[in-house]
Design a protein around this motif. Structure first.
Motif, PDB file in Angstrom:
ATOM      1  N   GLY A 296       0.819  -1.201   0.000  1.00 40.86           N
ATOM      2  CA  GLY A 296       0.000   0.000   0.000  1.00 40.86           C
ATOM      3  C   GLY A 296       0.849   1.246   0.000  1.00 40.86           C
ATOM      4  O   GLY A 296       2.026   1.218  -0.354  1.00 40.86           O
ATOM      5  N   LEU A 297       0.257   2.359   0.396  1.00 36.13           N
ATOM      6  CA  LEU A 297       1.004   3.613   0.476  1.00 36.13           C
ATOM      7  C   LEU A 297       0.550   4.390   1.703  1.00 36.13           C
ATOM      8  O   LEU A 297      -0.548   4.188   2.225  1.00 36.13           O
ATOM      9  CB  LEU A 297       0.860   4.440  -0.800  1.00 36.13           C
ATOM     10  N   PHE A 298       1.410   5.257   2.175  1.00 36.71           N
ATOM     11  CA  PHE A 298       1.073   6.153   3.281  1.00 36.71           C
ATOM     12  C   PHE A 298       1.856   7.442   3.088  1.00 36.71           C
ATOM     13  O   PHE A 298       2.809   7.498   2.313  1.00 36.71           O
ATOM     14  CB  PHE A 298       1.376   5.517   4.640  1.00 36.71           C
ATOM     15  N   SER A 299       1.449   8.483   3.798  1.00 35.45           N
ATOM     16  CA  SER A 299       2.061   9.795   3.603  1.00 35.45           C
ATOM     17  C   SER A 299       2.041  10.576   4.906  1.00 35.45           C
ATOM     18  O   SER A 299       1.373  10.191   5.877  1.00 35.45           O
ATOM     19  CB  SER A 299       1.328  10.573   2.506  1.00 35.45           C
ATOM     20  N   SER A 300       2.761  11.679   4.900  1.00 30.25           N
ATOM     21  CA  SER A 300       2.797  12.550   6.069  1.00 30.25           C
ATOM     22  C   SER A 300       1.443  13.225   6.253  1.00 30.25           C
ATOM     23  O   SER A 300       0.641  13.301   5.317  1.00 30.25           O
ATOM     24  CB  SER A 300       3.900  13.592   5.891  1.00 30.25           C
ATOM     25  N   PRO A 301       1.147  13.708   7.452  1.00 29.12           N
ATOM     26  CA  PRO A 301      -0.148  14.363   7.698  1.00 29.12           C
ATOM     27  C   PRO A 301      -0.400  15.509   6.730  1.00 29.12           C
ATOM     28  O   PRO A 301       0.480  16.320   6.454  1.00 29.12           O
ATOM     29  CB  PRO A 301      -0.005  14.877   9.141  1.00 29.12           C
ATOM     30  N   ASN A 302      -1.611  15.538   6.181  1.00 32.70           N
ATOM     31  CA  ASN A 302      -2.090  16.598   5.277  1.00 32.70           C
ATOM     32  C   ASN A 302      -1.450  16.577   3.894  1.00 32.70           C
ATOM     33  O   ASN A 302      -1.687  17.472   3.093  1.00 32.70           O
ATOM     34  CB  ASN A 302      -1.878  17.997   5.880  1.00 32.70           C
TER      35      ASN A 302
END
Length: 484
Positions: A86-92
């Protein structure tokens, strides 16, 4: 701060009049929602701007609306437990992350798999100890650190876990912010599906045909980044084997490691007009450990030349030479020498690579090939000579290191002497690397706890005219030193 907006009363002509809320300072920014009648509706901006747009047409009018807004300190959710791919990112993201962020992502895969993590976009405050990402090789931050990412590193760094777990931490301080990062993670194939093996000479990719069959693929359709490099196919496996500097393999220096990567692809079907098979792309790679252990023994006529083998480790060889020109290697076995004779040693990567430097960190002598602690003698420790006959010709500027020392023997033991050297591999263009630091009297950290090491035994040096377990003491340099 961010904006929190709550509508407490809405009475509009529902067919034609409406309110729109945008996440930013104008209507060109993302639309958060549209309101035509009263419901319990609240909106939160991702930054310090929020735009409210009210429209009414030329016909019926109503009472309108009422709303309250307030500035709030944001507490965006981040981190969590992620599984598989999957993927994830920093807040906002892709908007600015907030100050004082602390996010922890726990990545896991199936038993027997490893996790591959790629940072596709990184834009952090230009201060590496202010805002940064740390990757840990395990299920928590207590495991070894694989690397640190900061600034605007867009080199698409890839991290490989050694188990089914990987932990990622993002921190920001109380000063500047930026857009943040986006990361993608995938799980490796299990052993019954495929594997990749690297040495200093070759990358070997093995894919099980049963796995390909489950995807509707034929081994003949596979190729790597250089489409001319084709595999050999057996009844059970599809195997690619090629030198690390061939077939489109990319080499990257990263966080003190050297990484080799390639991709296995499948050619499209040459028949028919449609395909139910999605594009096949398998990323393969090896992270080469920068710390390699090589070990030799001199016996007064022993050839000391051997390789260190193992997946993901540089192959290094160590050998004796006849003189300081290092033109003629000694192949006699055993290698018999005279006491106090000058011995010339070269340690080198098996595959010459001028983009890498080899640094001699420690060389230890012992009368016991299985014990370099209880009775041992340091020729070199942390890059600092400990023996007054030790002389370095080169170390840390080439893919090889050369040195000499005078032959000795251990008191109250047989005439054999074994030598083990630890070497460190660094990028040649990294002028702050350990290879460029030379002698370091105080060891900042234990390489053994950070890097994997291997040893290989190559037979002892034997002193001429010495009988086992006998010998006369001469020129003892230190009463506590077992070497003469």
């Amino acid at each position: 701060m961010t904006v929190s907006l709550t509508f407490t009363d809405v009475v509009l002509e529902t067919c034609c009049d409406y309110i729109k809320v945008y996440d930013g300072p104008s209507t060109l920014h993302p639309l958060l929602g549209e309101i035509r009648e009263y419901r319990n509706q609240s909106f939160k901006s991702s930054s310090n701007d929020l735009t409210v747009f009210f429209y009414s047409d030329s016909s019926v009018t109503r009472r309108g609306f009422h709303a309250n807004w307030v500035f709030v300190v944001p507490q965006p959710e981040c981190g969590g437990h992620l599984y598989g791919s999957g993927l994830f990112s920093s807040p906002n993201y892709p908007n600015n992350y907030h100050d004082n962020a602390y996010c922890v992502w726990y990545l896991s895969a199936e038993q027997g798999q490893r996790i591959f993590l790629t940072f596709a976009d990184v834009q952090l405050e230009r201060c590496c100890h202010c805002d940064y990402i740390t990757v840990y090789d395990g299920s928590s931050t207590g495991h070894p650190q694989l690397g640190k990412v900061c600034f605007n590193d867009t080199t698409h760094q890839v991290f490989h876990s050694s188990s089914r777990y990987l932990t990622v931490v993002f921190r920001s301080d109380a000063s500047g912010v930026s857009h943040g990062f986006k990361a993608l993670f995938t799980s490796s194939l299990t052993e019954d599906e495929g594997c990749v093996d690297c040495s200093s000479d070759n990358m070997i990719i093995v894919i099980q045909r049963s796995y390909l069959n489950s995807l509707g693929l034929n081994g003949n359709a596979l190729y790597v980044d250089d489409h001319l490099c084709r595999p050999t196919i057996s009844s059970t496996e599809v195997v690619f084997s090629f030198p690390l500097n061939a077939c489109g393999t990319a080499k990257e220096m990263m966080n003190g490691y050297v990484s080799y990567t390639n991709n296995v692809r499948a050619s499209q079907s040459q028949s028919g007009e449609i395909s139910h098979q999605s594009q096949f792309l398998l990323r393969v790679g090896c992270r080469m450990e920068p710390d390699t252990m090589v070990q030799i023994f001199y016996k007064a006529k022993e050839n000391i030349s051997g390789n260190i083998t193992g997946t993901g480790h540089f192959n290094a060889s160590i050998a004796f030479y006849t003189s300081s020109s290092f033109n003629q290697q000694i192949y006699d076995s055993p290698y018999e020498v005279n006491l106090n004779q000058l011995l010339y040693v070269q340690v080198a990567l098996n595959r010459p690579d001028n983009s890498l430097d080899l640094f001699l960190d420690t060389c230890v002598a012992s009368p016991n090939p299985n014990d370099f602690k209880d009775r041992s003698y340091d020729l070199l420790r942390n890059g600092c000579p400990r023996d007054n006959t030790y002389y370095s010709y080169t170390s840390g500027q080439h893919y090889y290191a050369r040195f000499s020392f005078r032959a000795f023997k251990f008191l109250r033991t047989h005439a054999y002497v074994y030598l083990r050297c630890k070497v460190i591999i660094c990028p040649d263009n990294d002028y702050n690397s350990r290879c460029r630091q030379g002698c370091r009297f105080r060891h900042k950290r234990s390489l053994d706890s950070t890097y994997h090491t291997n040893t290989v035994t190559l037979g002892p040096i034997k002193l001429k005219g010495q009988r086992p377990l006998t010998g006369q003491r001469h020129d003892v340099k230190d009463s506590e030193n077992p070497k003469e």
